[in-house]
Design a protein around this motif. Structure first.
Motif, short mmCIF file in Angstrom:
data_model
loop_
_atom_site.label_atom_id
_atom_site.label_comp_id
_atom_site.label_asym_id
_atom_site.label_seq_id
_atom_site.Cartn_x
_atom_site.Cartn_y
_atom_site.Cartn_z
N PRO A 129 -3.30 -7.15 13.36
CA PRO A 129 -3.91 -5.77 12.86
C PRO A 129 -2.65 -4.91 12.43
CG PRO A 129 -5.02 -6.05 14.85
CD PRO A 129 -3.59 -7.92 14.81
N VAL A 130 -3.21 -3.99 11.20
CA VAL A 130 -2.43 -3.19 11.08
C VAL A 130 -3.37 -1.66 10.67
CG1 VAL A 130 -0.34 -4.33 9.91
CG2 VAL A 130 -2.08 -3.30 8.65
N ASN A 131 -2.49 -0.95 11.02
CA ASN A 131 -3.26 1.02 10.49
C ASN A 131 -3.32 1.65 9.08
OD1 ASN A 131 -1.92 0.79 13.36
ND2 ASN A 131 -3.36 1.54 13.05
N LEU A 132 -1.88 0.56 8.35
CA LEU A 132 -1.81 1.57 7.32
C LEU A 132 -0.89 0.05 6.53
CD1 LEU A 132 -0.93 3.41 5.33
CD2 LEU A 132 0.81 4.23 6.19
N ILE A 133 -0.89 -0.34 4.99
CA ILE A 133 -0.16 -0.68 3.88
C ILE A 133 0.23 -0.18 3.20
CG2 ILE A 133 -0.65 -3.01 2.46
CD1 ILE A 133 -2.99 -3.13 4.74
N THR A 134 0.91 -0.35 3.10
CA THR A 134 2.13 0.12 1.89
C THR A 134 2.55 -0.91 0.77
OG1 THR A 134 4.05 -0.05 3.19
CG2 THR A 134 2.62 1.93 2.77
N SER A 135 2.68 -0.35 -0.50
CA SER A 135 3.99 -1.29 -1.14
C SER A 135 4.38 -0.22 -2.19
CB SER A 135 2.85 -2.38 -1.83
OG SER A 135 3.33 -3.41 -2.57
N LEU A 141 -3.70 -4.67 -8.35
CA LEU A 141 -3.65 -3.56 -6.82
C LEU A 141 -4.94 -5.01 -6.52
CD1 LEU A 141 -4.95 -1.07 -4.69
CD2 LEU A 141 -6.36 -0.93 -6.71
N ASP A 142 -5.86 -5.47 -7.50
CA ASP A 142 -6.20 -6.76 -7.06
C ASP A 142 -5.58 -7.71 -5.48
OD1 ASP A 142 -8.67 -8.18 -6.69
OD2 ASP A 142 -7.55 -9.96 -8.56
N LYS A 143 -4.13 -8.11 -6.58
CA LYS A 143 -3.67 -8.68 -5.49
C LYS A 143 -2.91 -8.33 -4.48
CE LYS A 143 -1.20 -12.66 -5.56
NZ LYS A 143 -1.19 -14.19 -5.46
N LEU A 144 -3.00 -7.19 -4.28
CA LEU A 144 -1.98 -6.30 -3.62
C LEU A 144 -3.66 -6.44 -1.48
CD1 LEU A 144 -0.33 -2.97 -4.69
CD2 LEU A 144 0.22 -5.37 -3.13
N LEU A 145 -4.83 -6.37 -2.41
CA LEU A 145 -5.85 -6.35 -1.54
C LEU A 145 -5.83 -7.27 -0.85
CD1 LEU A 145 -8.37 -3.87 -3.18
CD2 LEU A 145 -6.79 -3.75 -0.94
N GLU A 146 -6.41 -8.73 -2.47
CA GLU A 146 -6.55 -9.81 -1.33
C GLU A 146 -5.66 -10.48 -0.52
OE1 GLU A 146 -8.55 -13.20 -1.62
OE2 GLU A 146 -9.07 -11.64 -3.42
N LEU A 147 -3.73 -9.79 -0.57
CA LEU A 147 -2.84 -10.94 0.05
C LEU A 147 -2.73 -10.31 1.52
CD1 LEU A 147 -0.27 -10.46 -2.64
CD2 LEU A 147 -0.66 -12.47 -1.49
N CYS A 158 -4.67 2.27 2.55
CA CYS A 158 -3.78 1.80 2.17
C CYS A 158 -2.94 3.09 1.43
CB CYS A 158 -3.56 0.94 0.97
SG CYS A 158 -4.50 -0.95 1.92
N LEU A 159 -0.86 2.77 1.05
CA LEU A 159 -0.80 3.49 0.37
C LEU A 159 0.24 2.90 -0.80
CD1 LEU A 159 0.57 6.28 2.35
CD2 LEU A 159 -1.09 6.52 0.92
N PHE A 160 -0.14 3.03 -2.33
CA PHE A 160 0.66 1.73 -3.31
C PHE A 160 1.15 2.61 -4.32
CE2 PHE A 160 -2.87 -0.94 -1.92
CZ PHE A 160 -2.48 -1.57 -0.51
N LEU A 161 2.64 2.62 -4.33
CA LEU A 161 2.74 3.43 -5.30
C LEU A 161 2.67 2.79 -6.45
CD1 LEU A 161 6.45 4.25 -3.21
CD2 LEU A 161 5.55 5.79 -4.22
N LYS A 162 2.10 3.45 -8.07
CA LYS A 162 1.90 2.87 -8.76
C LYS A 162 2.00 3.37 -10.59
CE LYS A 162 -0.44 -1.22 -7.57
NZ LYS A 162 0.19 -2.28 -8.18
N MET A 193 1.70 7.76 -9.65
CA MET A 193 0.21 7.86 -8.93
C MET A 193 0.88 7.11 -7.44
SD MET A 193 -2.18 9.55 -9.45
CE MET A 193 -2.16 9.08 -11.62
N ILE A 194 0.17 7.90 -6.53
CA ILE A 194 -0.17 6.86 -5.41
C ILE A 194 -0.83 6.07 -5.25
CG2 ILE A 194 0.41 7.41 -2.61
CD1 ILE A 194 2.03 9.66 -3.34
N LEU A 195 -1.87 5.66 -4.99
CA LEU A 195 -3.11 5.71 -4.56
C LEU A 195 -3.64 4.65 -2.58
CD1 LEU A 195 -3.59 2.61 -7.68
CD2 LEU A 195 -4.14 5.00 -7.49
N HIS A 196 -4.66 6.46 -2.35
CA HIS A 196 -4.67 6.28 -1.35
C HIS A 196 -6.18 5.41 -1.04
CE1 HIS A 196 -5.14 8.61 2.74
NE2 HIS A 196 -5.17 7.66 2.73
N LEU A 197 -6.34 4.95 -0.48
CA LEU A 197 -7.46 3.72 -0.31
C LEU A 197 -7.88 3.43 1.43
CD1 LEU A 197 -6.16 2.80 -3.14
CD2 LEU A 197 -7.43 0.34 -3.07
N SER A 198 -9.19 3.64 1.37
CA SER A 198 -9.73 3.57 2.77
C SER A 198 -11.09 2.95 2.46
CB SER A 198 -9.98 4.77 3.31
OG SER A 198 -10.70 6.12 2.81
#
Length: 203
Positions: A129-135, A141-147, A158-162, A193-198
């Motif tokens: 388990p992790v608190n935060l995911i970055t990429s 985005l769909d693939k990142l969430l799947e993985l 999650c913090l994703f640089l897009k 853009m930075i996508l901040h997901l929760s």
């Protein structure tokens, strides 16, 4: 952006910047034999790579010393090694290319940062388990969430640089996923853009 600009914008201490300089020098040296980043971006590395990654630290709870972060498709260590040098917590960097992992391990060793490099595909990793995911520039985005979904808890963010196609990626991912999202304009790239997901759930 030069080194003085980087120091001013990030507010890093002289001691921390010396580690960044060591990292940057190693990037230049290794780039001659391994394609770590695009050659065309190397002359602007402080903005395109280091500051682009460093801006994430504003959105990370660095006061939480137990923070465990998963950085996917780390490549040359962006953003994972950068946020680790800025005190983000325990960063786990996932990269399938062995030579890139060798580079990151050398940086980790020489700067003594709190980071662990995993030379394997995320699909084959032992899940924790992790608190935060970055990429950054890894997958849509769909693939990142799947993985990364197996590593998530109810509280993982999650913090994703897009880039400029982030809107299309959000629309596509929303067909399969529910999430709260904040879209934060990048400070380093006008179209970024930075996508901040929760609150991420599978539909």
């Amino acid at each position: 952006m030069n080194t003085d600009d980087f120091i001013q914008k990030t507010g890093v201490s002289r001691e921390t910047f010396e580690k960044f300089q060591l990292y940057a020098d190693m990037l230049e040296k290794w780039q001659k034999s391994i394609n770590l980043v695009s050659n065309s971006t190397l002359s602007d590395k402080w903005r395109r790579h280091f500051y682009d990654s460093a801006q994430l630290i504003e959105h990370i709870k660095t006061s939480d010393k137990a923070l465990k972060i998963l950085d996917l498709g780390s490549g040359a260590g962006f953003p994972g090694l950068v946020i680790s040098l800025l005190g983000a917590g325990e960063v786990h960097l996932v990269e399938g290319v062995g030579k890139k992992c060798s580079f990151m391990k050398q940086v980790v060793q020489k700067t003594n940062m709190n980071a662990i490099v995993h030379n394997e595909r995320i699909e084959q990793m032992v899940v924790f388990p992790v608190n935060l995911i970055t990429s950054r520039a890894c997958a849509d985005l769909d693939k990142l969430l799947e993985l990364t979904f197996p590593f998530m808890t109810d509280y993982t963010e999650c913090l994703f640089l897009k880039g400029e196609k982030s809107g299309d990626e959000i629309k596509h991912a929303s067909k399969k996923w529910c999430f709260d999202i904040k879209k934060i304009p990048s400070k380093s790239e006008e179209s970024g853009m930075i996508l901040h997901l929760s609150n991420i759930k599978r539909k």
